[in-house]
Design an enzyme around this catalytic site. Sequence first.
Site, short mmCIF file in Angstrom:
data_model
loop_
_atom_site.label_atom_id
_atom_site.label_comp_id
_atom_site.label_asym_id
_atom_site.label_seq_id
_atom_site.Cartn_x
_atom_site.Cartn_y
_atom_site.Cartn_z
N CYS A 1 0.86 -1.19 0.00
CA CYS A 1 0.00 0.00 0.00
C CYS A 1 0.89 1.23 0.00
CB CYS A 1 -0.95 -0.03 1.20
SG CYS A 1 -0.14 0.03 2.81
N ARG A 2 0.52 2.26 0.73
CA ARG A 2 1.36 3.46 0.79
C ARG A 2 2.44 3.34 1.84
NH1 ARG A 2 2.46 8.29 3.20
NH2 ARG A 2 1.25 7.71 5.02
#
Length: 267
Positions: A101-102
């Site tokens: 993800c981030r």
Amino acid sequence: MKKRYVIIPVFLMMLLLSGCGMTSGQIMDGDGMVNSYSQISQEAAKEMMKANDGHVIVDVRRQDEYDEGHIPGAICIPNESIGNTQPAELPDLNQVILVYCRSGRRSKEASQKLFDMGYTNVYEFGGIIDWTGEVVKESEQFNMDPIAIPGLRIKDKYYSIEFQSNSSAEAFFEKIKKEPLTIKMQDYGSFEKVGDLPWELPTNDEKITTQPGDIILYQGNKLTIYYDENTWNFTKIGRIPEVDAKELREVLGTGDVTVEFSVEWTE
């Protein structure tokens, strides 16, 4: 209690022995078997991406985050869209799935949900903010034939269209490339003209605030042209560039209007 087992690929076991394999994301049961997803380093993930084993890289951020930059070959399955139903993009429960993800929070949540659904080879490797490999960015428009110019005609005015990079815009383009589409549009809410489509299009809804000139798909079967702002969950098809609200209001008028969407071909 019935135990579940995870088969660890040989190449990953070699990475473990070399010191760049699983870390704290892996949980063992009393018999030493994995009963959760596996957390690996990004270096280990890079090595796994080189294997020709049918693996899939899953970006669990939102679509707009994915469009801003993602790992090459990754598919977008937002964490919030993962529930108790097997995602259509992941039909094989034994497929190697590499998740990021981030920053690493959503990827851990998504990895656990996938494991709980029955996926046996889920590997979480953190966030793209720490990624040192290649990142690709979605272009503002999908690739079209350079001699095909999409546009729309309102009365005696012709405007070109700048399409979004999504499956909805691409499907719409393919439709009007084959045959021009004429829609009768009506006012709604003092900020848009809306008309029914003769067919369904795939949706890519997200919460956006429209701007004058935006072309929006609503519920998969209605097309709107905005001449003012409105915030809602929509799919943006594209926009009419270099046109302001005043000009749009004048050309669209106050009553029903007929709009033709088509593709012109250059030499």
